[in-house]
Design a protein around this motif. Structure first.
Motif, PDB file in Angstrom:
ATOM      1  N   UNK A 284       0.843  -1.205   0.000  1.00  0.00           N
ATOM      2  CA  UNK A 284       0.000   0.000   0.000  1.00  0.00           C
ATOM      3  C   UNK A 284       0.874   1.249   0.000  1.00  0.00           C
ATOM      4  N   UNK A 285       2.092   1.108  -0.503  1.00  0.00           N
ATOM      5  CA  UNK A 285       2.990   2.240  -0.710  1.00  0.00           C
ATOM      6  C   UNK A 285       3.317   2.289  -2.202  1.00  0.00           C
ATOM      7  N   UNK A 286       3.959   3.377  -2.649  1.00  0.00           N
ATOM      8  CA  UNK A 286       3.945   3.641  -4.083  1.00  0.00           C
ATOM      9  C   UNK A 286       5.296   3.935  -4.722  1.00  0.00           C
ATOM     10  N   UNK A 287       6.389   3.754  -3.982  1.00  0.00           N
ATOM     11  CA  UNK A 287       7.693   4.100  -4.526  1.00  0.00           C
ATOM     12  C   UNK A 287       8.668   2.939  -4.347  1.00  0.00           C
ATOM     13  N   UNK A 288       9.726   2.964  -5.128  1.00  0.00           N
ATOM     14  CA  UNK A 288      10.774   1.961  -5.005  1.00  0.00           C
ATOM     15  C   UNK A 288      11.826   2.432  -4.013  1.00  0.00           C
ATOM     16  N   UNK A 289      12.717   1.526  -3.631  1.00  0.00           N
ATOM     17  CA  UNK A 289      13.785   1.921  -2.715  1.00  0.00           C
ATOM     18  C   UNK A 289      14.746   2.890  -3.396  1.00  0.00           C
ATOM     19  N   UNK A 290      14.916   2.768  -4.707  1.00  0.00           N
ATOM     20  CA  UNK A 290      15.775   3.720  -5.422  1.00  0.00           C
ATOM     21  C   UNK A 290      15.139   5.110  -5.403  1.00  0.00           C
ATOM     22  N   UNK A 291      13.828   5.181  -5.626  1.00  0.00           N
ATOM     23  CA  UNK A 291      13.143   6.478  -5.554  1.00  0.00           C
ATOM     24  C   UNK A 291      13.214   7.060  -4.136  1.00  0.00           C
ATOM     25  N   UNK A 292      13.094   6.199  -3.141  1.00  0.00           N
ATOM     26  CA  UNK A 292      13.223   6.681  -1.758  1.00  0.00           C
ATOM     27  C   UNK A 292      14.621   7.232  -1.495  1.00  0.00           C
ATOM     28  N   UNK A 293      15.632   6.569  -2.028  1.00  0.00           N
ATOM     29  CA  UNK A 293      17.003   7.052  -1.818  1.00  0.00           C
ATOM     30  C   UNK A 293      17.233   8.377  -2.536  1.00  0.00           C
ATOM     31  N   UNK A 294      16.642   8.534  -3.706  1.00  0.00           N
ATOM     32  CA  UNK A 294      16.762   9.809  -4.429  1.00  0.00           C
ATOM     33  C   UNK A 294      16.109  10.933  -3.632  1.00  0.00           C
ATOM     34  N   UNK A 295      14.947  10.647  -3.057  1.00  0.00           N
ATOM     35  CA  UNK A 295      14.258  11.649  -2.245  1.00  0.00           C
ATOM     36  C   UNK A 295      15.064  11.968  -0.987  1.00  0.00           C
ATOM     37  N   UNK A 296      15.650  10.940  -0.378  1.00  0.00           N
ATOM     38  CA  UNK A 296      16.468  11.150   0.820  1.00  0.00           C
ATOM     39  C   UNK A 296      17.663  12.038   0.503  1.00  0.00           C
ATOM     40  N   UNK A 297      18.308  11.771  -0.626  1.00  0.00           N
ATOM     41  CA  UNK A 297      19.462  12.578  -1.024  1.00  0.00           C
ATOM     42  C   UNK A 297      19.051  14.028  -1.272  1.00  0.00           C
ATOM     43  N   UNK A 298      17.911  14.220  -1.916  1.00  0.00           N
ATOM     44  CA  UNK A 298      17.437  15.575  -2.208  1.00  0.00           C
ATOM     45  C   UNK A 298      17.120  16.351  -0.935  1.00  0.00           C
ATOM     46  N   UNK A 299      16.696  15.621   0.119  1.00  0.00           N
ATOM     47  CA  UNK A 299      16.387  16.261   1.403  1.00  0.00           C
ATOM     48  C   UNK A 299      17.639  16.477   2.249  1.00  0.00           C
ATOM     49  N   UNK A 300      18.777  15.958   1.814  1.00  0.00           N
ATOM     50  CA  UNK A 300      20.005  16.099   2.585  1.00  0.00           C
ATOM     51  C   UNK A 300      20.174  15.081   3.685  1.00  0.00           C
ATOM     52  N   UNK A 301      19.403  13.990   3.644  1.00  0.00           N
ATOM     53  CA  UNK A 301      19.576  12.934   4.640  1.00  0.00           C
ATOM     54  C   UNK A 301      20.887  12.197   4.413  1.00  0.00           C
ATOM     55  N   UNK A 302      21.437  11.672   5.493  1.00  0.00           N
ATOM     56  CA  UNK A 302      22.663  10.883   5.410  1.00  0.00           C
ATOM     57  C   UNK A 302      22.369   9.383   5.442  1.00  0.00           C
ATOM     58  N   UNK A 303      21.171   9.009   5.948  1.00  0.00           N
ATOM     59  CA  UNK A 303      20.838   7.595   6.132  1.00  0.00           C
ATOM     60  C   UNK A 303      19.328   7.440   6.202  1.00  0.00           C
ATOM     61  N   UNK A 304      18.823   6.303   5.711  1.00  0.00           N
ATOM     62  CA  UNK A 304      17.431   5.955   5.950  1.00  0.00           C
ATOM     63  C   UNK A 304      17.317   4.449   6.104  1.00  0.00           C
ATOM     64  N   UNK A 305      16.240   4.026   6.729  1.00  0.00           N
ATOM     65  CA  UNK A 305      16.005   2.607   6.963  1.00  0.00           C
ATOM     66  C   UNK A 305      14.884   2.117   6.049  1.00  0.00           C
ATOM     67  N   UNK A 306      15.092   0.967   5.452  1.00  0.00           N
ATOM     68  CA  UNK A 306      14.074   0.337   4.627  1.00  0.00           C
ATOM     69  C   UNK A 306      13.238  -0.557   5.542  1.00  0.00           C
ATOM     70  N   UNK A 307      11.988  -0.169   5.795  1.00  0.00           N
ATOM     71  CA  UNK A 307      11.186  -0.867   6.805  1.00  0.00           C
ATOM     72  C   UNK A 307       9.811  -1.238   6.266  1.00  0.00           C
ATOM     73  N   UNK A 308       9.789  -2.117   5.293  1.00  0.00           N
ATOM     74  CA  UNK A 308       8.495  -2.575   4.788  1.00  0.00           C
ATOM     75  C   UNK A 308       7.795  -3.441   5.831  1.00  0.00           C
ATOM     76  N   UNK A 309       6.474  -3.534   5.681  1.00  0.00           N
ATOM     77  CA  UNK A 309       5.668  -4.298   6.623  1.00  0.00           C
ATOM     78  C   UNK A 309       5.982  -5.787   6.527  1.00  0.00           C
TER      79      UNK A 309
END
Length: 248
Positions: free
Chosen positions: A16-41
């Motif tokens: 029930x989510x709509x993006x890939x992990x690559x798209x999430x990483x691109x968004x994280x980079x654009x926001x200036x994040x240094x790290x994110x966790x992949x936490x699917x249900x």
């Protein structure tokens, strides 16, 4: 207030989510994040992936688009014994484990039963954080659970989605949770709970809440990648060699 890590994100694998992990990483980079966790249900949530999905996260790169990726899961608490829906052998191989109460898996009961479930989950030793505890459908003894989390070195999550579109009625409860955590010295994690890439790294409501209660920066494990990695090391988890000595 600095937050450089998003510890709660979903991909289309959650169903029930709509993006890939690559798209999430691109968004994280654009926001200036240094790290994110992949936490699917985990698997008992309707539409969620098979447990092989979690066991096979070893194939994921440690960095995507210059952002560190922790391999994780949002597991479902399934009973008052505090059991979750992923085998301990798989959980032990993951960097990061959130455990949450979800209505399709754990039918809301009484505050006493919710308290028992959360405390037993914390004491199980297999989870790193309790997810979106502000959900009004799962009332519990805030002080008892948060003190237990602090004693067992488990984080309490302040969830940005709960302060907005999801789990309506969570906001005042999240504020109380943050105030108790501050009082007892419990550490927290911050998660966007993004189900679409544009929400990765969205901590706007979290930052407002934490500023309002004057929450101590030193109790926020997501302020910097190293602070989260140090926490995981305290819990006896091995830090990936790609992160050791990395200049964040």
């Amino acid at each position: 207030m600095q937050i450089q890590v998003d510890t709660h994100t979903h991909t289309l694998s959650s169903g029930h989510a709509y993006s890939t992990i690559i798209e999430n990483s691109q968004a994280a980079a654009a926001k200036g994040l240094k790290m994110f966790c992949n936490t699917d249900h985990a698997s008992l949530m309707p539409g969620a992936p098979h447990f092989w999905y979690f066991a096979n996260q070893r194939v994921l790169p440690r960095f995507l688009n210059g952002v560190a990726v922790l391999r994780g899961v949002e597991a479902n608490i399934v009973n008052t014994d505090g059991e979750v829906d992923l085998d301990n052998t798989v959980l032990a191989k993951l960097d990061w484990v959130i455990a949450s109460l979800h209505e399709p898996v754990f039918k809301p009961m009484t505050a006493k039963e919710h308290t028992e479930a959360l405390i037993n989950t914390i004491k199980s030793g297999v989870v790193d954080a309790i997810g979106h505890p502000g959900n009004p459908n799962y009332d519990f003894d805030f002080e008892k659970v948060i003190r237990t989390a602090a004693e067992h070195n488990v984080l309490v999550e302040i969830n940005n989605s709960s302060l907005g579109r999801s789990r309506v009625g969570s906001a005042p409860r999240c504020e109380e949770i943050a105030m108790i955590a501050k009082e007892v010295g419990a550490r927290i994690t911050t998660g966007s709970d993004a189900h679409f890439a544009a929400d990765v790294g969205n901590f706007s409501s979290i930052q407002t809440l934490l500023a309002h209660v004057n929450f101590p920066q030193e109790l926020i494990t997501t302020q910097h990648p190293q602070s989260l990695l140090d926490f995981l090391t305290e819990r006896g988890k091995a830090v990936a060699e790609q992160y050791q000595g990395h200049q964040w």
